[in-house]
Structure formats: structure tokens, C-alpha cells
Design a protein around this motif. Structure first.
Motif: not given
Lengths: 121, 418
Positions: B191-217
Motif C-alpha cells: 500500500s505504501e509503495q502504491m502511495h509512493r507510485m502515486s507521487k511518481l504519477v504526479v511528477m509525470l503529470k508535472g513533466i507532461s505539463k511542462k513539456t506541453n508548455m515547452l511545445a507551445l512555446n
């Protein structure tokens, strides 16, 4: 069946008493009503022990005993005299004729069985 | 003095008259009663009267009276020789009655022998049946005892096996508790590992958002560059598309992880609650106690069964011994028969003696011969039991001068080994 015993007594009631006593301890019993009858029974079979009365018609116990001791086939068969005779002289006659023991009637079953088991152990 | 002389004469005279008269009557009466017509035939009244009168009134010395009576006896013997026909009938009648009595007694004694023998055989026969039944009962008890012992052995083996099972159960309970605890821990860790994976997903979401911004720029900068930036604008568009797709995938991953975390936390966590574990352990403990209780009861039952059979066997053996003793008790018939047969043989001897007596009486020449003696020693020789000889000696010891020398004897039931 256990060891075989020839019971010689002219009294049917005594023969019955002895038969019941011996059969209760798994002995095989053959009856004879006097010495002559007993000699006939001995022609047909060997016995582990003979129980013999003294006073009987036709052939008394002492005469029978002497006859028995003259028969090579049966001379080593142990004989117990079972009689109302209690005089020492009669007992000496029995001993001289080859008897192994002398029991004065009326006998006690456990004592009779004990005497028998001592002689055919 | 005169008076005394009168007395001396008067009283004897009076005594003589009265005595003669009275004793005459008495003697006649008694003699008729005892001897019938004998005294009348012998005509000896006067002699008896005289003798008795003298005895009564004159107190004559005994020897005189004895000699007088002896002479009477001698006279009567002499007369009986002459008139034997009067004496012999009574005696002959006695002998005849004796023979009849002898036959009667013999028949009755033979009946006693027959009846006791019949009764003894009947008793022995019935007890023999009981003895046979007891023997069968003994066999049954022996068989039961063997079965009981086998059962006890099996029970012991089963008990040992059950003890092992209980031990296994105990071990299983402990292992189960350990496993449950371990599973619980693993689940929590997962369960704890899953929670940790959730954090990775948040990080991935951030990367994706930043990538999108970079692509837009990048697209804006490409547009500013004009024709030369057209190719770059296409790349920027593709990067943006990838970023969008990455964002979608990250969302899907997040959803999946959340669903897994929920499932682990809700489903597995519930399964391993402490209460549930306690219930399970309690049930296993109860099962263990029940198994142990059943085994104890069963072993007690087997022991009780074994003890009961042993008790029955003990009583049965006692009963068998009692029956054999009771059968042995009927030897009394043989003892009685032998005693009666000795009596009958004694009667034979006594009859021979009586025949000799009869012969003597019937032969006048032998009447005064020496009296015949009965040989009691001949009877003694007939005895086969110590008791018979003792009775004989006790009864005859007062009458017989020489008592037969006592011989050593054994008691009934004695056993002598040679």
C-alpha cells in the motif's frame, strides 16, 4: 485338548466328580470302572497319568498297578492312588507297587490338580 | 427278754407265711410273663419262692442265693434237654425273624445307596452343566479381554496420533498467526509503495505539463521564425501531442494506482483485522480442546471397559472354583456307600456267627459246649477309613480286653508323594 488322564474307580459318582474337576483344567479324561477295564483301555491308548482307586471289584488298584508296571509301554506312566484307604501299611503297598502319590478321599479339587501338575509337568 | 424271744419267733414266722404267699403270686406272674409256660413245666416255683423269700426276709448271704439260682439254671437246662420242643420254637422263631430283619435292613440300605447315588449323579450332572456354561463364559470373557486389550492398544495409538494432530494444530495456529501477521505487513508495504507510485504519477503529470508548455512555446517561436521555422513548428506540434498523450496516460496510471490502493486498503486490510484473527485463533483453540477432551473421555471409557471385564473375569473364576468345589462335595455319596457296604459285610459275618449258634442250639449234644465267640477283629479288618476304625475301637474298647494296635493313618484330603 490337554494331557490325557485315565480315571479308575468303581463309583460312578466319583468318576463324574473327578472328570468335572479335571476337565475344568482342560485335561482329557477316560474312565474305567475297575482294574480289568483299565487294562483294556490301556491296550487302546497311552495316557499321561493314571488316577486309581484301591478297593474295586474284579481287580483292585494295587493288583492293577503291578500289572501296569509289567507293561513296557506303560511302566513309566505316573500313577496316583485316590482312595479312602488311609492306613500306612496300605500306602506302603502302593509305594512298593510303583505309585507316585497317595491321596485320601474325599479330595480337594485344587490339591488334586496341583498333585497332577507336579507329576506331568 | 420274753418279749424279745417272741419277736424272734413271731416275726420270722409271720414273714415266712406272708412272704411265701406274696412271692408265690409275684414269681408266678413274672415267670409266666417272661418264660411263658417254662417255669410251670419245670415246676420250680417253690425253689424261686424260697430263694427270694430268704433274700427278702432273712437276708441270706449272696453266695447261697447265687448257688441256689445256679442249681435252678442247671435243672432247667437238664429239663430243656428232655423237653427241648418247648424251648427251641422261640429261639428258632428268633433266628427266622433275624433272617427276615436282615433282608429288610439290607434292602433298605441298598435303597439308601441307590438313592444317594442317583441324587449325587443328578447334582454332579447339573453342576457339570453349570461348570460347562461357566467355561463357555470364561472363553467369552477371555475373548472380550483380548478385544478390550486390542482396543486399548489401538486407543493408545490413536491417542498418540491425536496428540500429534493437536500438536500440528497448535503449530498450524502459530504458523497461521505468523503468516497473517506477515501478510498484513506485506499488504501495508504494498500500500505504501502504491502511495509512493502515486507521487511518481504526479511528477509525470508535472513533466507532461511542462513539456506541453515547452511545445507551445516552441510552436510560438516557430511561428515567429516564419518559413524557416515551419519544420520546427511541426516538431513542436508533435511534442505537444505527445505531451497530451502522456498526460492522458498519466491520468489513467493514476486512476489505476488509486484503484489498486483502494482495493488493497479496503479488501485486504479488512481481511487481516485483529478481531478476525482473534476469532480464528479462538476457534482453532476450541477445536484443539474438544479433540483433547474427546480423547480423554475415550481413554477413560477404554480403561473402564478393561477394568469391568477384569472384574467379571475375577467373579467368573470364583464362581467356577465354587462349582468345582460343589461338585467335589458329592464325594460324600462314595464315602456313605463304602460305609454301608462295610456294614453289610459286617452283617454277613454276624449272620455266619448266628448260623453257628443256631446249629449249636439245634444239636442237643452241643448245647452245653463252650459258648461261641464272635470275632470283632474280623469286622475291623473290613474297614477302609480311619473314622471307621476309630468308632470301632471307641465302642469296643470297654468290652474287648486287647485293643488292636493303632497304625499311622493319613487324614482325608492328605497327599503323600513317594
Amino acid at each position: 485338548m490337554g494331557k490325557s488322564i485315565l480315571v479308575i474307580d468303581d463309583s460312578l459318582s466319583v468318576r463324574n466328580v473327578v472328570r468335572n474337576t479335571l476337565e475344568s483344567s482342560d485335561y482329557e479324561v477316560t474312565e474305567a470302572f475297575d482294574g480289568m477295564d483299565a487294562l483294556e483301555k490301556l491296550e487302546q491308548k497311552r495316557f499321561n497319568l493314571v488316577l486309581c482307586d484301591v478297593n474295586m471289584p474284579r481287580m483292585d488298584g494295587i493288583t492293577f498297578l503291578k500289572e501296569l508296571k509289567n507293561k513296557p509301554k506303560h511302566k513309566f506312566t505316573p500313577v496316583i492312588m485316590l482312595t479312602t484307604e488311609s492306613q500306612a501299611s496300605k500306602m506302603q503297598e502302593g509305594k512298593a507297587a510303583g505309585a507316585k502319590a497317595w491321596i485320601v478321599k474325599p479330595f480337594k479339587p485344587d490339591q488334586l490338580l496341583s498333585a497332577i501338575s507336579k507329576l506331568i509337568r | 427278754m420274753v418279749s424279745n424271744n417272741r419277736k424272734i419267733i413271731f416275726y420270722p414266722l409271720l414273714g415266712f407265711v406272708l412272704g411265701f404267699w406274696i412271692t408265690g403270686f409275684v414269681i408266678e406272674f413274672l415267670s409266666t410273663l417272661i418264660f411263658g409256660e417254662l417255669t410251670e413245666t419245670l415246676n420250680l416255683d417253690w425253689l424261686f419262692n424260697l430263694a427270694l423269700w430268704g433274700l427278702v426276709f432273712y437276708n441270706l448271704p449272696d453266695p447261697f442265693i447265687v448257688s441256689l439260682l445256679s442249681s435252678i439254671k442247671a435243672d432247667s437246662s437238664k429239663n430243656s434237654q428232655n423237653q427241648g420242643s418247648h424251648v427251641v420254637p422261640s429261639i428258632l422263631s428268633f433266628f427266622q425273624h433275624n433272617e427276615e430283619m436282615d433282608a429288610l435292613i439290607r434292602q433298605n440300605l441298598q435303597n439308601v445307596i441307590g438313592d444317594t447315588e442317583k441324587a449325587s449323579l443328578d447334582i454332579v450332572g447339573r453342576l457339570g452343566q453349570v461348570n460347562y456354561s461357566m467355561k463357555e463364559l470364561d472363553q467369552t470373557i477371555i475373548s472380550m479381554q483380548q478385544n478390550s486389550e486390542q482396543l486399548a492398544a489401538k486407543s493408545k495409538s490413536s491417542s498418540q496420533e491425536n496428540e500429534k494432530t493437536v500438536e500440528y494444530l497448535q503449530q498450524y495456529i502459530e504458523e497461521r498467526l505468523s503468516t497473517v501477521d506477515q501478510d498484513h505487513k506485506i499488504t501495508r508495504k504494498l500500500s505504501e509503495q502504491m502511495h509512493r507510485m502515486s507521487k511518481l504519477v504526479v511528477m509525470l503529470k508535472g513533466i507532461s505539463k511542462k513539456t506541453n508548455m515547452l511545445a507551445l512555446n516552441a510552436a510560438i517561436e516557430a511561428a515567429k521564425a516564419g518559413e524557416s521555422g515551419r519544420g520546427f513548428a511541426v516538431v513542436a506540434e508533435e511534442v505537444r501531442n505527445l505531451s497530451t498523450q502522456s498526460d492522458d496516460s498519466t491520468k489513467k496510471i493514476e486512476e489505476a494506482i488509486n484503484a489498486m490502493v483502494n482495493t488493497i486498503e479496503k479488501e485486504f486490510a479488512i481481511r487481516y483485522t485483529d478481531e478476525k484473527n482473534r476469532k480464528e485463533v479462538n476457534l482453532l483453540e476450541q477445536l484443539k480442546q474438544q479433540l483433547t477432551g474427546i480423547m480423554d473421555s475415550y481413554l477413560r471409557l477404554v480403561t473402564l471397559n478393561k477394568n469391568t471385564i477384569q472384574e467379571i473375569n475375577h467373579f467368573s473364576q470364583n464362581a467356577t472354583n465354587q462349582v468345582v468345589e460343589a461338585i467335589a462335595g458329592s464325594q460324600f455319596q462314595d464315602i456313605i456307600q463304602q460305609q454301608i457296604e462295610t456294614i453289610l459285610r459286617s452283617m454277613d459275618l454276624f449272620n455266619e456267627y448266628l448260623q453257628e449258634c443256631r446249629q449249636q442250639i439245634e444239636t442237643p449234644d452241643l448245647l452245653l459246649a463252650e459258648p461261641l465267640q464272635f470275632d470283632f477283629e474280623a469286622i475291623r479288618k473290613l474297614y477302609v477309613m480311619q473314622k471307621q476304625r476309630m468308632v470301632h475301637d471307641r465302642v469296643l474298647s470297654q468290652d474287648q480286653e486287647g485293643i488292636t494296635e493303632q497304625e499311622d493313618e493319613s487324614e482325608a484330603g492328605d497327599i503323600t508323594f513317594f
